[in-house]
Motif scaffolding. Structure first.
Motif, PDB file in Angstrom:
ATOM      1  N   THR A   1      40.879  42.377  39.876  1.00 39.49           N
ATOM      2  CA  THR A   1      39.968  42.417  40.514  1.00 39.49           C
ATOM      3  C   THR A   1      38.984  43.873  40.061  1.00 39.49           C
ATOM      4  O   THR A   1      38.126  44.259  41.178  1.00 39.49           O
ATOM      5  CB  THR A   1      40.843  44.536  40.310  1.00 39.49           C
ATOM      6  OG1 THR A   1      41.417  44.490  39.497  1.00 39.49           O
ATOM      7  CG2 THR A   1      42.873  43.802  40.966  1.00 39.49           C
TER       8      THR A   1
ATOM      9  N   MET B   1      42.587  52.535  45.585  1.00 38.45           N
ATOM     10  CA  MET B   1      42.240  50.748  45.488  1.00 38.45           C
ATOM     11  C   MET B   1      42.382  50.240  45.093  1.00 38.45           C
ATOM     12  O   MET B   1      42.253  48.896  44.872  1.00 38.45           O
ATOM     13  CB  MET B   1      40.926  51.542  44.460  1.00 38.45           C
ATOM     14  CG  MET B   1      39.693  52.445  44.635  1.00 38.45           C
ATOM     15  SD  MET B   1      38.443  52.899  44.259  1.00 38.45           S
ATOM     16  CE  MET B   1      37.192  51.298  45.279  1.00 38.45           C
TER      17      MET B   1
ATOM     18  N   LEU C   1      36.276  45.607  42.564  1.00 35.27           N
ATOM     19  CA  LEU C   1      35.954  46.972  42.101  1.00 35.27           C
ATOM     20  C   LEU C   1      34.218  47.039  41.486  1.00 35.27           C
ATOM     21  O   LEU C   1      33.608  46.359  40.867  1.00 35.27           O
ATOM     22  CB  LEU C   1      36.935  47.450  41.089  1.00 35.27           C
ATOM     23  CG  LEU C   1      36.642  49.288  40.211  1.00 35.27           C
ATOM     24  CD1 LEU C   1      37.284  49.641  41.910  1.00 35.27           C
ATOM     25  CD2 LEU C   1      37.862  49.100  39.252  1.00 35.27           C
TER      26      LEU C   1
END
Length: 243
Positions: free
Chosen positions: A25, A59, A29
């Motif tokens: 991620t 998210m 991010l």
């Protein structure tokens, strides 16, 4: 104001990151993406809906991943407010044609606030720390006061008119545009009825002849109502200027 405020339970769709399950991620991010997602949630649901768990879930990351980019929720709120303020632009204003400039100014800011109405509740929902301030905020105040005094208002009156501007914009974005924009095209024309017509139909014994007549003459669009408000502000300024 709208006869019936719609209170939606709006779910903000998770961002399509385009990543496959299992990809790190951290590669997608960023602080900017966190701020954008927060603005999207708060803009429709208010800051109360923004929690670290909610952000992480929306998210597609863990709360711990968020803390790799921000210190805490307060930092996110501050960054969102800075983004909002720094995204505001003022149109060119002509003191020689100040009446038209009033329409331009009010409508320009209305269009900008309309995209994230419930963020405007930040003063009620949140505390902005010193990190949430921006030099541009002072510049925007100075530009507005300069315009109002340049048309002949005293500084004291200019301060009052600026407060009226903010009150008009904030209240209209939150109670008029927010409700109007959520309605179907078929229902928009009834947004600004004094009361919903169905109330009058269910209570025929109530003597309310003016209210019933008002259904036929109420503004049919948000634009129509807003422009009448601006005209009222212009009339007030004309009175201050002795015109």
């Amino acid at each position: 104001m709208p006869s019936e405020i719609i209170k939606p339970s709006v779910a903000v769709a998770p961002t399509n990151t385009g990543r496959r399950p299992g990809r790190p991620t951290q590669r997608i991010l960023t602080i900017d993406s966190i701020v954008e997602r927060t603005l999207a949630i708060a803009g429709r649901e208010g800051f109360a809906a923004v929690t670290m768990n909610r952000l992480a879930r929306d998210m597609g990351v863990t709360p711990r991943a968020l803390y790799n980019h921000v210190s805490n929720r307060q930092e996110i709120v501050d960054r969102v407010w800075v983004k909002v303020v720094e995204g505001i632009t003022l149109p060119d204003l002509d003191p020689a044609d100040w009446r038209n400039s009033f329409h331009v100014l009010w409508n320009s800011l209305r269009d900008q606030f309309r995209t994230f109405p419930r963020v405007l509740l930040v003063a009620l929902d949140e505390q902005i720390s010193p990190q949430g301030t921006s030099p541009l905020r002072l510049k925007l105040v100075e530009i507005a006061l300069d315009f109002f005094t340049s048309i002949g208002l005293s500084l004291e009156d200019a301060v009052v008119v600026r407060e009226m501007l903010l009150a008009d914009l904030f209240s209209f974005a939150l109670t008029a545009d927010f409700s109007y924009d959520l309605r179907s095209d078929e229902d928009k024309a009834t947004t600004f009825h004094p009361v919903p017509e169905v109330w009058l139909e269910k209570l025929p014994e109530v003597e309310a002849p003016l209210t019933r007549q008002a259904l036929k003459v109420s503004p049919r669009t948000a634009d129509e109502l807003f422009n009448k408000m601006v005209e009222a502000r212009i009339a007030y300024v004309e009175k201050l200027l002795g015109l």
